[in-house]
Design a protein around this motif. Sequence first.
Motif, PDB file in Angstrom:
ATOM      1  N   THR A 104     -17.143   5.271  -1.064  1.00 21.06           N
ATOM      2  CA  THR A 104     -16.496   4.009  -1.421  1.00 21.06           C
ATOM      3  C   THR A 104     -15.230   4.308  -2.201  1.00 21.06           C
ATOM      4  O   THR A 104     -15.244   5.151  -3.100  1.00 21.06           O
ATOM      5  N   GLY A 105     -14.154   3.604  -1.864  1.00 19.98           N
ATOM      6  CA  GLY A 105     -12.901   3.761  -2.597  1.00 19.98           C
ATOM      7  C   GLY A 105     -12.377   2.417  -3.048  1.00 19.98           C
ATOM      8  O   GLY A 105     -12.507   1.424  -2.331  1.00 19.98           O
ATOM      9  N   ARG A 106     -11.797   2.382  -4.248  1.00 16.94           N
ATOM     10  CA  ARG A 106     -11.197   1.141  -4.754  1.00 16.94           C
ATOM     11  C   ARG A 106      -9.828   1.433  -5.330  1.00 16.94           C
ATOM     12  O   ARG A 106      -9.606   2.489  -5.913  1.00 16.94           O
ATOM     13  N   ARG A 107      -8.914   0.445  -5.183  1.00 16.81           N
ATOM     14  CA  ARG A 107      -7.574   0.546  -5.748  1.00 16.81           C
ATOM     15  C   ARG A 107      -7.037  -0.865  -5.890  1.00 16.81           C
ATOM     16  O   ARG A 107      -7.058  -1.627  -4.918  1.00 16.81           O
ATOM     17  N   LYS A 108      -6.561  -1.228  -7.079  1.00 16.72           N
ATOM     18  CA  LYS A 108      -6.114  -2.599  -7.383  1.00 16.72           C
ATOM     19  C   LYS A 108      -7.231  -3.581  -7.018  1.00 16.72           C
ATOM     20  O   LYS A 108      -8.307  -3.502  -7.603  1.00 16.72           O
ATOM     21  N   THR A 109      -7.032  -4.464  -6.053  1.00 17.02           N
ATOM     22  CA  THR A 109      -8.100  -5.394  -5.675  1.00 17.02           C
ATOM     23  C   THR A 109      -8.699  -5.043  -4.313  1.00 17.02           C
ATOM     24  O   THR A 109      -9.406  -5.852  -3.724  1.00 17.02           O
ATOM     25  N   SER A 110      -8.423  -3.854  -3.814  1.00 18.98           N
ATOM     26  CA  SER A 110      -8.917  -3.436  -2.497  1.00 18.98           C
ATOM     27  C   SER A 110     -10.185  -2.601  -2.626  1.00 18.98           C
ATOM     28  O   SER A 110     -10.328  -1.819  -3.560  1.00 18.98           O
ATOM     29  N   THR A 111     -11.068  -2.758  -1.653  1.00 21.54           N
ATOM     30  CA  THR A 111     -12.290  -1.965  -1.582  1.00 21.54           C
ATOM     31  C   THR A 111     -12.435  -1.434  -0.165  1.00 21.54           C
ATOM     32  O   THR A 111     -12.309  -2.189   0.794  1.00 21.54           O
ATOM     33  N   ALA A 112     -12.692  -0.136  -0.045  1.00 23.03           N
ATOM     34  CA  ALA A 112     -12.844   0.493   1.271  1.00 23.03           C
ATOM     35  C   ALA A 112     -14.210   1.166   1.361  1.00 23.03           C
ATOM     36  O   ALA A 112     -14.635   1.854   0.437  1.00 23.03           O
ATOM     37  N   ARG A 113     -14.889   0.931   2.496  1.00 19.35           N
ATOM     38  CA  ARG A 113     -16.131   1.623   2.808  1.00 19.35           C
ATOM     39  C   ARG A 113     -15.813   2.614   3.920  1.00 19.35           C
ATOM     40  O   ARG A 113     -15.348   2.213   4.984  1.00 19.35           O
ATOM     41  N   VAL A 114     -16.062   3.896   3.683  1.00 18.55           N
ATOM     42  CA  VAL A 114     -15.700   4.953   4.638  1.00 18.55           C
ATOM     43  C   VAL A 114     -16.961   5.657   5.124  1.00 18.55           C
ATOM     44  O   VAL A 114     -17.791   6.088   4.324  1.00 18.55           O
ATOM     45  N   GLY A 140      -6.475  -7.168  -1.331  1.00 14.28           N
ATOM     46  CA  GLY A 140      -5.218  -6.534  -1.703  1.00 14.28           C
ATOM     47  C   GLY A 140      -4.223  -6.436  -0.573  1.00 14.28           C
ATOM     48  O   GLY A 140      -4.352  -7.080   0.468  1.00 14.28           O
ATOM     49  N   GLY A 141      -3.211  -5.603  -0.766  1.00 12.46           N
ATOM     50  CA  GLY A 141      -2.159  -5.399   0.220  1.00 12.46           C
ATOM     51  C   GLY A 141      -2.236  -4.023   0.827  1.00 12.46           C
ATOM     52  O   GLY A 141      -3.183  -3.265   0.570  1.00 12.46           O
ATOM     53  N   PRO A 142      -1.241  -3.659   1.623  1.00 12.07           N
ATOM     54  CA  PRO A 142      -1.298  -2.372   2.331  1.00 12.07           C
ATOM     55  C   PRO A 142      -1.347  -1.147   1.425  1.00 12.07           C
ATOM     56  O   PRO A 142      -2.081  -0.200   1.703  1.00 12.07           O
ATOM     57  N   THR A 143      -0.600  -1.152   0.322  1.00  9.85           N
ATOM     58  CA  THR A 143      -0.585   0.021  -0.555  1.00  9.85           C
ATOM     59  C   THR A 143      -1.923   0.191  -1.258  1.00  9.85           C
ATOM     60  O   THR A 143      -2.455   1.304  -1.347  1.00  9.85           O
ATOM     61  N   GLY A 144      -2.486  -0.899  -1.756  1.00 12.20           N
ATOM     62  CA  GLY A 144      -3.792  -0.831  -2.406  1.00 12.20           C
ATOM     63  C   GLY A 144      -4.886  -0.430  -1.436  1.00 12.20           C
ATOM     64  O   GLY A 144      -5.768   0.360  -1.764  1.00 12.20           O
ATOM     65  N   GLN A 145      -4.820  -0.962  -0.213  1.00 16.76           N
ATOM     66  CA  GLN A 145      -5.821  -0.608   0.796  1.00 16.76           C
ATOM     67  C   GLN A 145      -5.712   0.862   1.173  1.00 16.76           C
ATOM     68  O   GLN A 145      -6.724   1.538   1.337  1.00 16.76           O
TER      69      GLN A 145
END
Length: 132
Positions: free
Chosen positions: A11-21, A72-77
């Motif tokens: 799991t990764g997070r940045r600003k308001t983005s959350t990614a499941r890998v 979030g946006g592209p950079t945060g994602q």
Amino acid sequence: MAKETVMHYGTGRRKTSTARVFLRPGAGRIVVNTRTFEHYFPRETHRIDMMRPMLATATNEAYDATVTVKGGGPTGQCGAVRLGIARALLVANPGFREALKKAGLLTRDAREVERKKYGRAGARRSFQFSKR
């Protein structure tokens, strides 16, 4: 008997983005929200940044990644996906820790947007002063 596939999760997070890998052994294909990562991240800088964990561990041709990212946006994602890939690689092989740590890819960027306060134009900016 069905062939079992080994899958590693991060799991990764940045600003308001959350990614499941989800990483599984493969040829290096990356799918982000059912689209190829070239289509999802049109900027070259985002694609390069996202691939840094795989390049640091020389596994860009060894794993296929399936990513679900929200908010979030592209950079945060992009930052969230990068951290998720790094954490999934660490689950796949704990020996990658030194290379990922040295490249600074295991640190979660904790900066968030400061909330707007009442009586202010933004988080800290005051309204324009008028003498008359």
